[in-house]
Design a protein around this motif. Structure first.
Motif, PDB file in Angstrom:
ATOM      1  N   GLY A  38       0.787  -1.224   0.000  1.00  0.00           N
ATOM      2  CA  GLY A  38       0.000   0.000   0.000  1.00  0.00           C
ATOM      3  C   GLY A  38       0.821   1.276   0.000  1.00  0.00           C
ATOM      4  O   GLY A  38       0.261   2.368   0.087  1.00  0.00           O
ATOM      5  N   LYS A  39       2.140   1.181  -0.120  1.00  0.00           N
ATOM      6  CA  LYS A  39       2.966   2.387  -0.174  1.00  0.00           C
ATOM      7  C   LYS A  39       2.779   3.121  -1.492  1.00  0.00           C
ATOM      8  O   LYS A  39       2.899   4.337  -1.555  1.00  0.00           O
ATOM      9  N   ILE A  40       2.526   2.345  -2.549  1.00  0.00           N
ATOM     10  CA  ILE A  40       2.345   2.901  -3.889  1.00  0.00           C
ATOM     11  C   ILE A  40       1.016   2.391  -4.425  1.00  0.00           C
ATOM     12  O   ILE A  40       0.666   1.229  -4.230  1.00  0.00           O
ATOM     13  N   ASP A  41       0.284   3.260  -5.126  1.00  0.00           N
ATOM     14  CA  ASP A  41      -0.951   2.845  -5.783  1.00  0.00           C
ATOM     15  C   ASP A  41      -0.605   2.439  -7.204  1.00  0.00           C
ATOM     16  O   ASP A  41      -0.175   3.265  -8.020  1.00  0.00           O
ATOM     17  N   GLY A  42      -0.776   1.165  -7.516  1.00  0.00           N
ATOM     18  CA  GLY A  42      -0.433   0.657  -8.830  1.00  0.00           C
ATOM     19  C   GLY A  42      -1.375  -0.441  -9.259  1.00  0.00           C
ATOM     20  O   GLY A  42      -2.066  -1.039  -8.427  1.00  0.00           O
ATOM     21  N   ALA A  43      -1.409  -0.702 -10.578  1.00  0.00           N
ATOM     22  CA  ALA A  43      -2.285  -1.741 -11.116  1.00  0.00           C
ATOM     23  C   ALA A  43      -1.608  -2.380 -12.321  1.00  0.00           C
ATOM     24  O   ALA A  43      -0.842  -1.729 -13.044  1.00  0.00           O
ATOM     25  N   TYR A  44      -1.914  -3.668 -12.546  1.00  0.00           N
ATOM     26  CA  TYR A  44      -1.374  -4.380 -13.698  1.00  0.00           C
ATOM     27  C   TYR A  44      -2.074  -3.929 -14.968  1.00  0.00           C
ATOM     28  O   TYR A  44      -3.254  -3.598 -14.967  1.00  0.00           O
ATOM     29  N   LEU A  45      -1.338  -3.947 -16.076  1.00  0.00           N
ATOM     30  CA  LEU A  45      -1.889  -3.746 -17.409  1.00  0.00           C
ATOM     31  C   LEU A  45      -1.764  -5.079 -18.149  1.00  0.00           C
ATOM     32  O   LEU A  45      -0.935  -5.917 -17.784  1.00  0.00           O
ATOM     33  N   PRO A  46      -2.554  -5.293 -19.181  1.00  0.00           N
ATOM     34  CA  PRO A  46      -2.503  -6.591 -19.875  1.00  0.00           C
ATOM     35  C   PRO A  46      -1.226  -6.800 -20.700  1.00  0.00           C
ATOM     36  O   PRO A  46      -0.932  -7.918 -21.097  1.00  0.00           O
ATOM     37  N   GLU A  47      -0.439  -5.768 -20.941  1.00  0.00           N
ATOM     38  CA  GLU A  47       0.764  -5.918 -21.770  1.00  0.00           C
ATOM     39  C   GLU A  47       1.987  -6.286 -20.934  1.00  0.00           C
ATOM     40  O   GLU A  47       1.946  -6.274 -19.712  1.00  0.00           O
ATOM     41  N   ARG A  48       3.078  -6.606 -21.619  1.00  0.00           N
ATOM     42  CA  ARG A  48       4.345  -6.963 -20.972  1.00  0.00           C
ATOM     43  C   ARG A  48       5.444  -6.089 -21.551  1.00  0.00           C
ATOM     44  O   ARG A  48       5.295  -5.521 -22.619  1.00  0.00           O
TER      45      ARG A  48
END
Length: 154
Positions: A33-43
């Motif tokens: 929870g230190k950083i707000d991040g999310a996965y994207l479908p690409e690599r």
């Protein structure tokens, strides 16, 4: 709010060979929870060059792309993490040689204390083994002595 891709941030690392370690630390920061991040479908391909054992061949790895909220707190975290990763990695312990002691890389007094501790432990272990054997030997002799004597019938 400005959003940034992880692949763009990895390019800003001062030591690209530590990009795999940075990504692990980044994912841990998102998880905690230190950083707000999310996965994207690409690599994307990490800049680190990996080598195969036993050959000179190198290869690169791909990892999942992420997007994160670029905040002043992130900048602070990134600067600290980048500094830690850029520092030379600490090697193993220095072998205690005469040259290492003379140059001050190894503390002689610490070596003396450790040697005394090991010698004392070895001495106590030997004493304990000797006492154990003495008890076992005395039990065998006392049990033979207490056994009833058989008289020979003629």
């Amino acid at each position: 709010m400005p959003y940034v891709k992880l692949s763009e941030q990895v390019q800003k690392l001062s030591n690209p060979q530590r990009s795999d370690a940075f990504i692990k630390l980044f994912q841990e920061a998102v998880r905690s929870g230190k950083i707000d991040g999310a996965y994207l479908p690409e690599r994307f391909t990490m800049p680190k060059q990996f080598t195969r054992r036993g050959s000179d061949e190198t290869y690169q790895r791909d990892t999942r792309e992420m997007i994160f909220n670029h905040t002043p707190e992130f900048d602070e975290w990134f600067d600290e993490t980048n500094r830690d990763l850029a520092a030379t990695r600490r090697g193993g312990t220095i072998k205690p040689t005469l040259e290492a002691v003379e140059s001050g890389l190894v503390d002689f007094q610490t070596m003396v204390e450790e040697t005394r501790r090991k010698l004392q432990a070895s001495f106590e272990k030997g004493q304990a083994l000797g006492k154990g054997r003495a008890k076992t030997a005395s039990k065998e002799t006392t049990s033979k002595a207490k056994a009833p004597k058989r008289t020979a019938k003629r």
